[in-house]
Design an enzyme around this catalytic site. Sequence first.
Site, PDB file in Angstrom:
ATOM      1  CG  HIS A  12      -1.977   1.104   1.328  1.00  0.00           C
ATOM      2  ND1 HIS A  12      -1.671   2.363   1.447  1.00  0.00           N
ATOM      3  CD2 HIS A  12      -3.293   0.955   0.893  1.00  0.00           C
ATOM      4  CE1 HIS A  12      -3.024   3.150   1.370  1.00  0.00           C
ATOM      5  NE2 HIS A  12      -3.727   2.252   1.012  1.00  0.00           N
ATOM      6  CD  GLU A  42      -5.676   1.509  -2.911  1.00  0.00           C
ATOM      7  OE1 GLU A  42      -6.780   1.585  -2.539  1.00  0.00           O
ATOM      8  OE2 GLU A  42      -4.526   1.741  -1.959  1.00  0.00           O
TER       9      GLU A  42
HETATM   10  P1  PGA Z   1      -9.499   5.957   0.222  1.00  0.00           P
HETATM   11  O1  PGA Z   1      -8.426   4.961   0.799  1.00  0.00           O
HETATM   12  O2  PGA Z   1     -10.909   5.036   0.097  1.00  0.00           O
HETATM   13  O3  PGA Z   1      -9.881   6.501   1.942  1.00  0.00           O
HETATM   14  O4  PGA Z   1      -9.291   6.803  -0.573  1.00  0.00           O
HETATM   15  C1  PGA Z   1      -8.076   3.622  -0.094  1.00  0.00           C
HETATM   16  C2  PGA Z   1      -7.173   3.126   0.140  1.00  0.00           C
HETATM   17  O5  PGA Z   1      -6.105   3.682   0.609  1.00  0.00           O
HETATM   18  O6  PGA Z   1      -6.963   1.950   0.215  1.00  0.00           O
END
Ligand code: PGA
Length: 264
Positions: free
Chosen positions: A104, A174
């Site tokens: 992540h 992401e």
């Molecule tokens: P968010 O986070 O939905 O708060 O943008 C997603 C993530 O970091 O997995």
Amino acid sequence: MLKEKKQRRPRKMIIANWKMNPMTEKEAKDILNVLKRKIIKIFGAETFVCPPALYFATLKKSYSGKKISFGLQDVFYEERGSYTGEISVEQAKDFGAKLVIVGHSERRALGETNDIVSKKLKAVLKNNIKAVLCVGERERDEHGEYLLFLREEIRASLSGIQKSMIDNLIIAYEPIWAIGKNYKMSISARELEEVIIFIKKVLSEIYGKDEVQMVPIIYGGSVEEKNAEELAGVPLVDGFLVGHESLKPNSFITIALALSSRKK
Ligand code: PGA
């Protein structure tokens, strides 16, 4: 004449990434209780909840149904031994973890390199647990440099991961610029579609086109009730990794429904 092969598609999925929330076990149980009551309505999409590791065992024990599976937000790549503070995949498996988020951006920001990410991926995949590899650029530029970054991040994170190991691999796109904001600052459907096509191309270069058909590509970054339908409508998106909205169980359910009601 050869018949064209029918395109296979993975099952859709939704993953709750609670990050370092909520503050108490009681609140964690409360969120799960709402999900447990309402999850029955969600057809089609596989649902995973990744709470802080401390809450994992209690939450998992409190749910005996089949609609929700539990995962972790991170693991260490070594099996056992003197690694203060770490949790191994083997330990996670013993507790019934079905999925682990790896690489992540918030972990990468704390110093996790592509090399570490690939070791973690290998450890998870070797144990037959689903591994969600997170990738995404910090910002976009008009010359498309971010795509080069993305290609390199995917390639380096997957280094040493053989074709035979990708059955349980999931890619979560992401983009860092969209994480933790709100739906207005999230990605557009068109941008998401383009980048998924690009990620599929990169994966095909590594593993071959047929092999990567069943690798789900999901999106995370400010998926909220208000943009869930639009993003779920992107033809190639296989699901969502949801951060802040996953702490609001009713919103999370709405997002999951948008995904599972997609008509293709
Ligand atoms: P968010 O986070 O939905 O708060 O943008 C997603 C993530 O970091 O997995």
